[in-house]
Write a protein that holds these residues in place. Sequence first.
Motif, mmCIF file in Angstrom:
data_model
loop_
_atom_site.group_PDB
_atom_site.id
_atom_site.type_symbol
_atom_site.label_atom_id
_atom_site.label_comp_id
_atom_site.label_asym_id
_atom_site.label_seq_id
_atom_site.Cartn_x
_atom_site.Cartn_y
_atom_site.Cartn_z
ATOM 1 N N GLU A 1 44.688 7.726 49.277
ATOM 2 C CA GLU A 1 43.952 8.050 48.067
ATOM 3 C C GLU A 1 42.972 9.206 48.291
ATOM 4 O O GLU A 1 42.317 9.284 49.329
ATOM 5 C CB GLU A 1 43.198 6.821 47.553
ATOM 6 C CG GLU A 1 44.118 5.726 47.029
ATOM 7 C CD GLU A 1 43.345 4.555 46.457
ATOM 8 O OE1 GLU A 1 42.110 4.673 46.303
ATOM 9 O OE2 GLU A 1 43.968 3.528 46.177
ATOM 10 N N GLN A 2 42.910 10.078 47.306
ATOM 11 C CA GLN A 2 41.992 11.210 47.350
ATOM 12 C C GLN A 2 41.121 11.180 46.100
ATOM 13 O O GLN A 2 41.630 11.164 44.981
ATOM 14 C CB GLN A 2 42.766 12.529 47.432
ATOM 15 C CG GLN A 2 43.649 12.609 48.665
ATOM 16 C CD GLN A 2 44.347 13.939 48.782
ATOM 17 O OE1 GLN A 2 43.844 14.952 48.337
ATOM 18 N NE2 GLN A 2 45.523 13.939 49.376
ATOM 19 N N LYS A 3 39.839 11.171 46.303
ATOM 20 C CA LYS A 3 38.909 11.016 45.197
ATOM 21 C C LYS A 3 38.812 12.282 44.350
ATOM 22 O O LYS A 3 38.722 13.388 44.866
ATOM 23 C CB LYS A 3 37.521 10.650 45.720
ATOM 24 C CG LYS A 3 36.495 10.419 44.616
ATOM 25 C CD LYS A 3 35.133 10.104 45.177
ATOM 26 C CE LYS A 3 34.107 9.946 44.052
ATOM 27 N NZ LYS A 3 32.750 9.689 44.576
ATOM 28 N N VAL A 4 38.837 12.077 43.043
ATOM 29 C CA VAL A 4 38.576 13.149 42.086
ATOM 30 C C VAL A 4 37.567 12.606 41.089
ATOM 31 O O VAL A 4 37.803 11.567 40.472
ATOM 32 C CB VAL A 4 39.865 13.577 41.345
ATOM 33 C CG1 VAL A 4 39.543 14.614 40.281
ATOM 34 C CG2 VAL A 4 40.885 14.129 42.315
ATOM 35 N N ASN A 5 36.442 13.269 40.950
ATOM 36 C CA ASN A 5 35.405 12.729 40.081
ATOM 37 C C ASN A 5 35.752 12.884 38.598
ATOM 38 O O ASN A 5 36.701 13.591 38.228
ATOM 39 C CB ASN A 5 34.033 13.360 40.394
ATOM 40 C CG ASN A 5 34.027 14.859 40.210
ATOM 41 O OD1 ASN A 5 34.571 15.364 39.242
ATOM 42 N ND2 ASN A 5 33.400 15.572 41.130
ATOM 43 N N LYS A 6 34.981 12.239 37.752
ATOM 44 C CA LYS A 6 35.280 12.196 36.315
ATOM 45 C C LYS A 6 35.270 13.582 35.686
ATOM 46 O O LYS A 6 36.085 13.894 34.814
ATOM 47 C CB LYS A 6 34.264 11.296 35.601
ATOM 48 C CG LYS A 6 34.421 9.816 35.917
ATOM 49 C CD LYS A 6 33.423 8.990 35.132
ATOM 50 C CE LYS A 6 33.583 7.499 35.438
ATOM 51 N NZ LYS A 6 32.588 6.680 34.683
ATOM 52 N N LYS A 7 34.347 14.414 36.113
ATOM 53 C CA LYS A 7 34.246 15.750 35.533
ATOM 54 C C LYS A 7 35.493 16.574 35.843
ATOM 55 O O LYS A 7 36.028 17.276 34.976
ATOM 56 C CB LYS A 7 33.007 16.460 36.069
ATOM 57 C CG LYS A 7 32.752 17.812 35.421
ATOM 58 C CD LYS A 7 31.466 18.429 35.918
ATOM 59 C CE LYS A 7 31.222 19.782 35.258
ATOM 60 N NZ LYS A 7 29.966 20.409 35.723
ATOM 61 N N GLN A 8 35.973 16.473 37.081
ATOM 62 C CA GLN A 8 37.194 17.194 37.461
ATOM 63 C C GLN A 8 38.409 16.670 36.710
ATOM 64 O O GLN A 8 39.288 17.442 36.325
ATOM 65 C CB GLN A 8 37.416 17.088 38.964
ATOM 66 C CG GLN A 8 36.566 18.044 39.786
ATOM 67 C CD GLN A 8 36.898 17.978 41.257
ATOM 68 O OE1 GLN A 8 37.056 16.887 41.805
ATOM 69 N NE2 GLN A 8 37.010 19.113 41.897
ATOM 70 N N LYS A 9 38.477 15.359 36.499
ATOM 71 C CA LYS A 9 39.590 14.781 35.739
ATOM 72 C C LYS A 9 39.612 15.327 34.310
ATOM 73 O O LYS A 9 40.670 15.672 33.784
ATOM 74 C CB LYS A 9 39.461 13.254 35.706
ATOM 75 C CG LYS A 9 39.810 12.564 37.010
ATOM 76 C CD LYS A 9 39.696 11.058 36.863
ATOM 77 C CE LYS A 9 40.031 10.351 38.167
ATOM 78 N NZ LYS A 9 39.930 8.881 38.045
ATOM 79 N N ALA A 10 38.424 15.401 33.711
ATOM 80 C CA ALA A 10 38.329 15.915 32.340
ATOM 81 C C ALA A 10 38.714 17.388 32.280
ATOM 82 O O ALA A 10 39.420 17.821 31.358
ATOM 83 C CB ALA A 10 36.909 15.715 31.819
ATOM 84 N N LEU A 11 38.271 18.164 33.262
ATOM 85 C CA LEU A 11 38.602 19.588 33.303
ATOM 86 C C LEU A 11 40.097 19.797 33.526
ATOM 87 O O LEU A 11 40.708 20.684 32.922
ATOM 88 C CB LEU A 11 37.806 20.280 34.417
ATOM 89 C CG LEU A 11 36.304 20.444 34.167
ATOM 90 C CD1 LEU A 11 35.617 20.984 35.421
ATOM 91 C CD2 LEU A 11 36.040 21.364 32.988
ATOM 92 N N ALA A 12 40.695 18.967 34.376
ATOM 93 C CA ALA A 12 42.127 19.072 34.656
ATOM 94 C C ALA A 12 42.945 18.790 33.393
ATOM 95 O O ALA A 12 43.927 19.485 33.100
ATOM 96 C CB ALA A 12 42.514 18.095 35.766
#
Length: 203
Positions: free
Chosen positions: A96-107
């Motif tokens: 697993e590789q962490k991606v924060n909420k802000k990055q998820k929204a931007l993606a």
Amino acid sequence: MSKAIVLNAKFENSGEVVLPASFDEINKHNLYLYVKSYLSALRSNTSAVKTRAEVSGGGKKPKAQKGSGGARWGSKRSPLFVGGGVIFGPTKRNYEQKVNKKQKALALKYALNAQANNGSLFVVDSLAVESGKTKDAVAVLSKLNKRDTLIIVDSIDEKTYLSFRNLKNCYMIEKQEVNAYLLAVYHSVLIEKSVLEALTKEA
């Protein structure tokens, strides 16, 4: 600015919807990080072997230290013997590789914008196939003229689900299931207007 194609009730081009200008400024690396994290989370993580510390046996020295004319044997657990441990074999690990909420929204916003840039983002007021027949679903997709389509609706009703479920070139999800990976992997997106407004709403 990127524009989504608006379709009428007959699924014909009837206008455009402009996406927020801020979407054009999003770095595509956010999408890369999200997709990498998404695919890593899908890995089964079941491949494993036993080391010499984990295999059974080996409590007694197999033969005398000297006098045999051969090499010294300390344990049958040695990787040199059949049934012994494995050197540098695969072991369970966390992929697993962490991606924060802000990055998820931007993606997600970047993937949506990319579909619009490619002329592959189609918007309808409501998508419902009341007949429940596959041929009617095929007729809808044929109007888009794309290889495959991600269909995003506010909620899936039974008749619409029945009409699309046997088609291999499309995948239907509800708005809470939307993610950047699905938006990126399909060649076109058919989305209900209310869902698009929710996804493009500025925070």
